[in-house]
Design a protein around this motif. Structure first.
Motif, PDB file in Angstrom:
ATOM      1  N   ALA A   1       5.647   4.888 -30.323  1.00 12.31           N
ATOM      2  CA  ALA A   1       6.508   5.985 -29.863  1.00 12.31           C
ATOM      3  C   ALA A   1       7.883   5.862 -30.488  1.00 12.31           C
ATOM      4  O   ALA A   1       8.317   4.767 -30.845  1.00 12.31           O
TER       5      ALA A   1
ATOM      6  N   ASP B   1       8.887   1.950 -31.214  1.00 10.98           N
ATOM      7  CA  ASP B   1       8.045   0.796 -30.880  1.00 10.98           C
ATOM      8  C   ASP B   1       6.741   0.854 -31.655  1.00 10.98           C
ATOM      9  O   ASP B   1       6.477   1.819 -32.389  1.00 10.98           O
TER      10      ASP B   1
ATOM     11  N   GLY C   1       4.864   2.408 -11.559  1.00  6.81           N
ATOM     12  CA  GLY C   1       5.960   3.247 -12.084  1.00  6.81           C
ATOM     13  C   GLY C   1       6.395   4.297 -11.082  1.00  6.81           C
ATOM     14  O   GLY C   1       5.614   4.748 -10.236  1.00  6.81           O
ATOM     15  N   MET C   2       7.658   4.690 -11.181  1.00  8.62           N
ATOM     16  CA  MET C   2       8.174   5.772 -10.346  1.00  8.62           C
ATOM     17  C   MET C   2       8.104   7.089 -11.113  1.00  8.62           C
ATOM     18  O   MET C   2       8.110   8.158 -10.533  1.00  8.62           O
TER      19      MET C   2
ATOM     20  N   GLU D   1      13.863  -4.651 -11.865  1.00 10.41           N
ATOM     21  CA  GLU D   1      12.910  -5.038 -12.914  1.00 10.41           C
ATOM     22  C   GLU D   1      13.489  -6.135 -13.792  1.00 10.41           C
ATOM     23  O   GLU D   1      12.764  -6.951 -14.350  1.00 10.41           O
TER      24      GLU D   1
ATOM     25  N   ASN E   1      16.214   2.056 -19.997  1.00 18.31           N
ATOM     26  CA  ASN E   1      14.976   2.776 -19.659  1.00 18.31           C
ATOM     27  C   ASN E   1      14.059   2.881 -20.870  1.00 18.31           C
ATOM     28  O   ASN E   1      12.866   2.591 -20.790  1.00 18.31           O
TER      29      ASN E   1
ATOM     30  N   ALA F   1       9.394   1.000 -23.885  1.00 12.46           N
ATOM     31  CA  ALA F   1       8.793   0.601 -25.169  1.00 12.46           C
ATOM     32  C   ALA F   1       8.145  -0.778 -25.041  1.00 12.46           C
ATOM     33  O   ALA F   1       6.991  -0.977 -25.458  1.00 12.46           O
TER      34      ALA F   1
ATOM     35  N   THR G   1       4.085   9.543 -14.303  1.00 13.63           N
ATOM     36  CA  THR G   1       3.938   8.153 -14.728  1.00 13.63           C
ATOM     37  C   THR G   1       2.475   7.837 -14.973  1.00 13.63           C
ATOM     38  O   THR G   1       1.592   8.457 -14.380  1.00 13.63           O
TER      39      THR G   1
ATOM     40  N   MET H   1      10.502   8.174 -13.025  1.00 16.30           N
ATOM     41  CA  MET H   1      11.828   8.801 -13.026  1.00 16.30           C
ATOM     42  C   MET H   1      12.648   8.441 -14.262  1.00 16.30           C
ATOM     43  O   MET H   1      13.652   9.072 -14.556  1.00 16.30           O
ATOM     44  N   GLY H   2      12.228   7.367 -14.966  1.00 22.87           N
ATOM     45  CA  GLY H   2      13.039   6.846 -16.069  1.00 22.87           C
ATOM     46  C   GLY H   2      13.449   7.904 -17.088  1.00 22.87           C
ATOM     47  O   GLY H   2      14.637   8.128 -17.327  1.00 22.87           O
ATOM     48  N   LEU H   3      12.460   8.574 -17.679  1.00 22.52           N
ATOM     49  CA  LEU H   3      12.776   9.523 -18.754  1.00 22.52           C
ATOM     50  C   LEU H   3      13.486  10.761 -18.225  1.00 22.52           C
ATOM     51  O   LEU H   3      14.341  11.331 -18.908  1.00 22.52           O
TER      52      LEU H   3
ATOM     53  N   ALA I   1       5.035  -0.666 -23.113  1.00 27.82           N
ATOM     54  CA  ALA I   1       3.929   0.023 -23.805  1.00 27.82           C
ATOM     55  C   ALA I   1       3.246  -0.886 -24.826  1.00 27.82           C
ATOM     56  O   ALA I   1       2.116  -0.638 -25.228  1.00 27.82           O
TER      57      ALA I   1
ATOM     58  N   GLY J   1       1.812   4.789 -28.807  1.00 31.95           N
ATOM     59  CA  GLY J   1       2.383   6.104 -29.122  1.00 31.95           C
ATOM     60  C   GLY J   1       2.173   7.087 -27.977  1.00 31.95           C
ATOM     61  O   GLY J   1       1.641   6.723 -26.920  1.00 31.95           O
TER      62      GLY J   1
HETATM   63  N1  LIG Z   1       7.443   4.034 -25.456  1.00 35.87           N
HETATM   64  C1  LIG Z   1       6.433   4.589 -24.806  1.00 35.87           C
HETATM   65  N2  LIG Z   1       5.155   4.493 -25.283  1.00 35.87           N
HETATM   66  C2  LIG Z   1       4.127   5.061 -24.636  1.00 35.87           C
HETATM   67  N3  LIG Z   1       4.244   5.764 -23.477  1.00 35.87           N
HETATM   68  C3  LIG Z   1       5.482   5.891 -22.955  1.00 35.87           C
HETATM   69  C4  LIG Z   1       6.633   5.316 -23.579  1.00 35.87           C
HETATM   70  N4  LIG Z   1       7.717   5.630 -22.827  1.00 35.87           N
HETATM   71  C5  LIG Z   1       7.268   6.345 -21.789  1.00 35.87           C
HETATM   72  N5  LIG Z   1       5.941   6.491 -21.845  1.00 35.87           N
HETATM   73  C6  LIG Z   1       5.105   7.227 -20.887  1.00 35.87           C
HETATM   74  O1  LIG Z   1       5.940   8.093 -20.147  1.00 35.87           O
HETATM   75  C7  LIG Z   1       5.751   7.890 -18.744  1.00 35.87           C
HETATM   76  C8  LIG Z   1       7.015   8.213 -18.017  1.00 35.87           C
HETATM   77  O2  LIG Z   1       8.027   7.265 -18.314  1.00 35.87           O
HETATM   78  P1  LIG Z   1       9.219   7.062 -17.298  1.00 35.87           P
HETATM   79  O3  LIG Z   1      10.130   6.038 -17.857  1.00 35.87           O
HETATM   80  O4  LIG Z   1       9.766   8.387 -16.934  1.00 35.87           O
HETATM   81  O5  LIG Z   1       8.512   6.517 -15.996  1.00 35.87           O
HETATM   82  P2  LIG Z   1       7.816   5.118 -15.783  1.00 35.87           P
HETATM   83  O6  LIG Z   1       8.215   4.147 -16.846  1.00 35.87           O
HETATM   84  O7  LIG Z   1       6.344   5.353 -15.635  1.00 35.87           O
HETATM   85  O8  LIG Z   1       8.407   4.687 -14.392  1.00 35.87           O
HETATM   86  P3  LIG Z   1       9.921   4.274 -14.073  1.00 35.87           P
HETATM   87  O9  LIG Z   1      10.462   5.364 -13.209  1.00 35.87           O
HETATM   88  O10 LIG Z   1       9.793   2.986 -13.353  1.00 35.87           O
HETATM   89  O11 LIG Z   1      10.655   4.173 -15.370  1.00 35.87           O
HETATM   90  C9  LIG Z   1       5.302   6.447 -18.638  1.00 35.87           C
HETATM   91  O12 LIG Z   1       4.549   6.226 -17.455  1.00 35.87           O
HETATM   92  C10 LIG Z   1       4.429   6.298 -19.883  1.00 35.87           C
HETATM   93  O13 LIG Z   1       3.136   6.810 -19.666  1.00 35.87           O
END
Ligand SMILES: Nc1ncnc2c1ncn2[C@@H]1O[C@H](COP(=O)(O)OP(=O)(O)OP(=O)(O)O)[C@@H](O)[C@H]1O
Ligand SMILES: [Mg+2]
Length: 385
Positions: A352, A299, A323-324, A140, A260, A265, A318, A326-328, A268, A303
């Motif tokens: 958020a 951010d 999106g995958m 990315e 991540n 952020a 996601t 998996m980030g959070l 979003a 939210g």
């Molecule tokens: N700052 C934010 N504001 C609003 N929604 C958020 C924010 N951060 C995360 N999210 C929500 O949480 C979901 C999960 O985030 P996560 O990072 O786990 O996966 P992703 O970003 O969709 O994919 P990736 O695996 O590529 O990171 C996101 O798809 C989004 O809907």
């Protein structure tokens, strides 16, 4: 027998010895006529879970030997008496109990090995997932990475051109040409450092632990997200204490966590000419006990709805087409592996806000006490950016 085994199981050893000695004495001196020998099985049962397989068999062998000794002492080995039958029954009971004990022991050992294997597999999968997450992140960020490396490279080209021109002026401009070479060296080292940092991020889990602060993590990550910030017209607001708390752990993994959160952020915050989007990174520590170093990522996006706040951390959740999800979940596993926690916190201005809290590695210094920060207990969100 190892001294730890003896120390940890002293009570059981004594109980086994007492049972064996008691049964033998009753068998020989009381009028029980061998029937009491069946109680040797008690000693074998006590040995389960403490002794190894061979230890259990040794207890059984001693019990059998004493059963036969008792029979020979009291009945002179006369096989015609009813006591001979009772002796046989006692020996069968001892053999049966031993077989059950050994079988139980083996099943427990098998379970233990299986559990260890499962845990090892889980660890390996987590390591691979984190690595995959990092590689995806780097994909990315590829344009930002290219941009970051191009900066020192163009600076080197400019300095080399200038150096050549100074050199053409001959002996009078040697000092200026020298300065150009010096700057070329500095820029090459910068490019080298960027590449080294990227290589560290991309390579498989190193597991190396070092001491660093959230300030360091922010400084590592900001150059990588600058381009994304510009592309999304997001202003960066840094709030870093002049001297922040040290934490101990895997620096690359914390860079991954912040990347991540920051990319989430930025993604979003939809580009909008009227909106003045801000990404705020705030490093601090908890009060009053200062035992946790904190990093907040806030951010001004839409939210997070309260009902989604736990689901976001689940793997593969996601709302993004590419999106995958998996980030959070990776962020949470990294932070928790370092004894910390990650949570969504209130953000009065909308948008958020994620907060990471990790145990500090060193006691607080006076310099840090002077720095205002949010507390853990009785924590209040700052005013919106
Ligand atoms: N700052 C934010 N504001 C609003 N929604 C958020 C924010 N951060 C995360 N999210 C929500 O949480 C979901 C999960 O985030 P996560 O990072 O786990 O996966 P992703 O970003 O969709 O994919 P990736 O695996 O590529 O990171 C996101 O798809 C989004 O809907
Ligand atoms: Mg994400």
């Amino acid at each position: 027998m190892s001294s730890t085994l003896w120390r940890d199981n002293r009570g059981r050893f004594i109980a086994i010895a007492l049972v064996i000695a008691g049964v033998f004495l009753f068998d020989v001196f009381a009028p029980f006529d061998v029937s009491i020998a069946v109680l040797y099985t008690l000693a074998i049962s006590i040995a389960i879970g403490t002794f190894s397989e061979s230890g259990i068999i040794a207890v059984a062998a001693i019990a059998s030997l004493l059963t036969c000794t008792g029979f020979f002492v009291v009945h002179d080995g006369d096989l015609e008496t009813a006591a001979a039958g009772r002796c046989l029954v006692a020996l069968i009971a001892i053999a049966g109990t031993t077989a059950i004990a050994v079988w139980t022991q083996r099943a427990a050992k098998h379970d233990r090995v299986e559990r260890q294997q499962l845990a090892a597999n889980l660890d390996r999968i987590q390591v691979e997932l984190r690595h995959l997450g990092r590689v995806t992140l780097m994909g990315e960020l590829s344009s930002a990475i290219v941009h970051e490396i191009r900066q020192p490279l163009s600076a080197i080209a400019i300095e080399a051109e200038a150096g050549r021109r100074w050199q053409a002026r001959g002996i009078s401009a040697v000092a200026e040409a020298d300065a150009c070479f010096e700057r070329i060296i500095v820029e090459s080292r910068r490019a080298d450092a960027i590449i080294a940092r990227l290589r560290a991020m991309a390579r498989q889990e190193s597991g190396t632990s070092s001491v660093f602060s959230f300030n360091d993590i922010v400084n590592d990550v900001v150059p990588l997200i600058r381009r994304e910030l510009v592309a999304h017209s997001v202003k960066l607001d840094l709030s870093l204490p002049p001297s922040s708390h040290s934490i101990c752990g895997d620096r690359v993994q914390f860079q991954q966590v912040l990347l991540n959160l920051a990319l989430n952020a930025i993604q979003a915050m939809a580009p909008d000419e009227n909106a003045r989007h801000v990404l705020k990174l705030h490093a601090g520590y908890t009060t009053p006990d200062t035992s946790l170093a904190t990093l907040e990522v806030r951010d001004t996006g839409p939210g997070i709805p309260a009902e989604l706040s736990e689901r976001l951390f689940q793997p593969f959740f996601t709302t993004k087409p590419q999106g995958m999800g998996m980030g959070l979940s990776i962020c949470r596993s990294i932070v928790e592996a370092h004894g910390g926690c990650i949570e969504i916190v209130p953000n009065e201005g909308g948008g958020a806000a994620f907060r990471i809290a990790v145990p500090t590695a060193a006691p607080l210094t006076e310099a840090v006490h002077d720095v205002p920060a949010q507390g853990h207990q009785g924590w209040r969100p700052p005013l919106p950016a």
